[in-house]
Scaffold this active site. Structure first.
Site, PDB file in Angstrom:
ATOM      1  N   TYR A   1      -9.118   4.120   0.547  1.00 50.14           N
ATOM      2  CA  TYR A   1      -7.657   3.737   0.725  1.00 50.14           C
ATOM      3  C   TYR A   1      -6.497   4.734   1.231  1.00 50.14           C
ATOM      4  O   TYR A   1      -6.238   5.685   1.811  1.00 50.14           O
ATOM      5  CB  TYR A   1      -6.863   3.575  -0.457  1.00 50.14           C
ATOM      6  CG  TYR A   1      -5.839   2.373  -0.387  1.00 50.14           C
ATOM      7  CD1 TYR A   1      -5.675   1.105   0.083  1.00 50.14           C
ATOM      8  CD2 TYR A   1      -4.661   2.852  -1.023  1.00 50.14           C
ATOM      9  CE1 TYR A   1      -4.581   0.444   0.163  1.00 50.14           C
ATOM     10  CE2 TYR A   1      -3.340   2.732  -0.960  1.00 50.14           C
ATOM     11  CZ  TYR A   1      -3.587   0.820  -0.272  1.00 50.14           C
ATOM     12  OH  TYR A   1      -2.493   0.264  -0.170  1.00 50.14           O
TER      13      TYR A   1
ATOM     14  N   ASP B   1      -6.557  11.544   6.306  1.00 47.27           N
ATOM     15  CA  ASP B   1      -5.787  10.914   5.303  1.00 47.27           C
ATOM     16  C   ASP B   1      -5.010  12.283   4.276  1.00 47.27           C
ATOM     17  O   ASP B   1      -6.134  12.245   3.323  1.00 47.27           O
ATOM     18  CB  ASP B   1      -5.716   9.855   5.117  1.00 47.27           C
ATOM     19  CG  ASP B   1      -4.203   8.806   4.416  1.00 47.27           C
ATOM     20  OD1 ASP B   1      -3.231   9.971   3.718  1.00 47.27           O
ATOM     21  OD2 ASP B   1      -4.539   8.134   3.913  1.00 47.27           O
TER      22      ASP B   1
ATOM     23  N   LYS C   1       3.657  11.512  -1.148  1.00 47.59           N
ATOM     24  CA  LYS C   1       3.226  11.292  -2.711  1.00 47.59           C
ATOM     25  C   LYS C   1       3.940  13.178  -2.551  1.00 47.59           C
ATOM     26  O   LYS C   1       5.617  12.643  -2.523  1.00 47.59           O
ATOM     27  CB  LYS C   1       2.208  11.747  -2.536  1.00 47.59           C
ATOM     28  CG  LYS C   1       1.504  10.026  -2.937  1.00 47.59           C
ATOM     29  CD  LYS C   1       0.352   9.632  -3.262  1.00 47.59           C
ATOM     30  CE  LYS C   1      -0.473   8.677  -3.315  1.00 47.59           C
ATOM     31  NZ  LYS C   1      -0.437   8.066  -4.284  1.00 47.59           N
TER      32      LYS C   1
HETATM   33  C1  LIG Z   1      -4.529   8.500   0.613  1.00 44.52           C
HETATM   34  C2  LIG Z   1      -3.508   7.460   0.942  1.00 44.52           C
HETATM   35  N1  LIG Z   1      -3.157   7.173   1.663  1.00 44.52           N
HETATM   36  C3  LIG Z   1      -2.469   6.159   1.841  1.00 44.52           C
HETATM   37  C4  LIG Z   1      -1.555   6.346   0.628  1.00 44.52           C
HETATM   38  C5  LIG Z   1      -0.414   5.052   1.296  1.00 44.52           C
HETATM   39  O1  LIG Z   1       0.999   5.384   0.747  1.00 44.52           O
HETATM   40  P1  LIG Z   1       1.793   4.152  -0.029  1.00 44.52           P
HETATM   41  O2  LIG Z   1       1.969   3.949  -1.324  1.00 44.52           O
HETATM   42  O3  LIG Z   1       2.897   5.313  -0.425  1.00 44.52           O
HETATM   43  O4  LIG Z   1       2.115   3.630   1.345  1.00 44.52           O
HETATM   44  C6  LIG Z   1      -2.306   6.058  -0.329  1.00 44.52           C
HETATM   45  C7  LIG Z   1      -1.192   5.402  -1.656  1.00 44.52           C
HETATM   46  O5  LIG Z   1      -1.047   4.752  -2.141  1.00 44.52           O
HETATM   47  C8  LIG Z   1      -3.409   6.916  -0.444  1.00 44.52           C
HETATM   48  O6  LIG Z   1      -3.840   7.556  -1.620  1.00 44.52           O
HETATM   49  N1  LIG Z   2      -4.297   4.318  -5.462  1.00 41.90           N
HETATM   50  C1  LIG Z   2      -3.224   4.033  -5.578  1.00 41.90           C
HETATM   51  C2  LIG Z   2      -2.747   4.642  -3.526  1.00 41.90           C
HETATM   52  O1  LIG Z   2      -3.240   5.923  -4.022  1.00 41.90           O
HETATM   53  C3  LIG Z   2      -2.150   3.317  -5.928  1.00 41.90           C
HETATM   54  C4  LIG Z   2      -0.699   3.447  -5.346  1.00 41.90           C
HETATM   55  C5  LIG Z   2      -0.064   1.856  -5.217  1.00 41.90           C
HETATM   56  O2  LIG Z   2      -0.468   1.324  -4.574  1.00 41.90           O
HETATM   57  O3  LIG Z   2       0.874   1.790  -5.651  1.00 41.90           O
END
Ligand SMILES: Cc1ncc(COP(=O)(O)O)c(C=O)c1O
Ligand SMILES: N[C@H](C=O)CCC(=O)O
Length: 461
Positions: free
Chosen positions: A165, A260, A292
């Protein structure tokens, strides 16, 4: 303070239906009803809903250290950690003090500021990136990295892995792990073919698939993006040498290698997953994304990489990227303070606590006869409710989701808040002290028995 622990021996049939007991969640239920009236699904990010496990999400009113308190006054040991950022625990006094002082100096100026400069310096010092641009979310970071990769190479195709993701970026919202897996979507309506059509999705840890994709599309591939270690289908580390192989394959075809580290960055180790993989094996990504932990619980994220690539970014170059609140002084103060407090002792503590929880969870599930498998990437880990190693999203999808739902609710009843999805990491922090670990240890046997009763009775992922 009301104890959350009640009825961890619940009937599996009640799993997913607020097994916590009548009346115990009146305030959360009432708030959720109000939220449903004004917000889709009652939540502002889908994984917060309990759709994967059933029941009503707890409305959290405060958090301190390793603990959350909900609107009904129940206290939980937190294993969500805001989905990764809270490495130091909640409301760390020094972070709160720094943020309070920063807010008192003004919350946003729309000009360059010192905290954003110092946060950028901290990221450059800890990682192989030479230049970094701050943004407000991980999604923005990956979206911008992809745009820059396309602008730099003059190519369109993006390669990603199923189960990884990268935020809800159109081009990356195919086979994207936890949220979509939990909600059983294969992608998302609203993402045009033209956006997703330039994305090639491959099985994780599959070198042959990568070789074949580059043989077929090589001259059109702008970049390959991968979680440095997958954390959004549960924790699935890359096979030894896999990231280096990806780096070499990209280089051989003139494509950029993008790792990522939104989840793993400053969490899997002080230098992210790169610190225990690339730094050891001698590969360097062309671009990286972060989020994060580097935001310390505030909306701050970043992308960065080679100076010559980052020089293509506006205002130096033609690839446009911007943000009113990018580098916000309060958010960057939170992130900077967090990173400065994230000493080697913090990572040692999180690693040690993780070993204890992994061992105890596995022992409890084994004693109850629940098929499971525990996997780690640096200090990150997750428990799969299926037997045997998980190397890709197909493996991860073979979990017994009904068993997880029963386990989740029994843990919740016993005062431990796991992520409401079987496809997530369990996040610990420097604040998970002996008392927190004891609460987890006490909850596990009953939750494992609840999972055993539910195992095989329902949904497999
Ligand atoms: C690996 C990774 N990339 C991107 C994202 C996207 O980050 P955000 O939720 O801050 O948009 C997340 C988590 O949501 C993630 O776990
Ligand atoms: N798995 C997602 C990101 O790491 C969880 C965070 C979210 O989308 O709210």
């Amino acid at each position: 303070m009301v104890e959350a622990g009640r009825d961890s021996e619940q009937d599996p049939a009640r799993a997913g239906t607020d097994a916590g007991g009548a009346g115990g969640q009146a305030a959360s239920r009432a708030l959720f009803e109000r939220a449903l009236a004004v917000t889709p699904g009652g939540v502002n990010s889908p994984v917060r809903a309990f759709n994967g496990v059933g029941g009503t999400p707890r409305f959290i009113t405060s958090a301190a250290g390793a603990r959350l308190t909900d609107a009904d006054g129940h206290e939980y040991v937190d294993l969500i950690g805001s989905w990764g950022p809270m490495l130091l625990g909640h409301a760390h006094p020094e972070v709160v003090a720094a943020v309070t002082a920063a807010a008192a100096r003004g919350t946003s100026y729309g000009t360059p500021t010192v905290p954003e400069l110092e946060l950028a310096e901290e990221i450059v010092a800890r990682t192989p990136v030479e230049r970094v641009r701050l943004v407000s979310s991980g999604t923005e970071a990956t979206m911008s990295a992809i745009r820059l990769a396309r602008g730099f190479t003059g190519r369109d195709v993006v390669v990603k892995f199923a189960g990884c993701y990268h935020g809800h970026v159109d081009a990356l919202l195919a086979s994207a792990g936890s949220g979509l897996a939990t909600f059983a979507h294969s992608g998302s309506p609203g993402v045009p073919e033209s956006a997703a059509g330039e994305t090639v999705v491959l099985p994780y840890n599959d070198r042959d698939a990568v070789t074949a994709a580059f043989a077929e599309h090589g001259p059109r591939i702008a970049c390959l993006i991968t979680e440095a270690a997958a954390g959004n289908m549960g924790v699935v580390p890359p096979d030894p040498g896999f990231n280096r192989f990806l780096s070499e394959t990209c280089a051989a075809h003139g494509a950029l290698f993008v790792t990522d580290e939104v989840m793993t960055g400053f969490r899997a180790s002080a230098r992210g997953y790169w610190g225990i993989d690339g730094a050891v094996e001698g590969w360097t990504p062309d671009l990286m994304t972060f989020g994060k932990v580097m935001g310390g619980g505030f909306p701050a994220a970043a992308f960065g990489g080679r100076a010559d690539i980052m020089a293509r970014l506006s205002p130096d170059g033609p690839v446009y990227q911007a943000g009113t609140l990018s580098g916000n002084p309060v958010a960057t103060t939170a992130g900077l303070t967090t990173l400065r407090l994230a000493t080697p002792e913090v990572y040692e503590h999180v690693a040690k606590a993780g070993e204890i929880v992994k061992q105890e969870a596995s022992a409890a599930l084994s004693a109850a006869g629940v098929p499971h498998h525990v996997q780690s990437a640096g200090t990150m880990f997750s428990v799969f409710f299926r037997e045997g190693p998980v190397r890709d999203f197909d493996d991860a999808s073979g979990q017994d989701l009904t068993a997880y739902a029963a386990f989740f609710h029994a843990m919740l009843d016993a005062g431990v808040h796991l992520p409401p999805s079987a496809y997530e990491a369990w996040f610990l922090s420097a604040a998970h002290d002996d008392a927190a670990l004891e609460t987890i240890a006490a909850a596990l046997p009953g939750a494992a028995r609840a999972a055993a009763r539910a195992a095989g009775t329902g949904v497999r992922g």
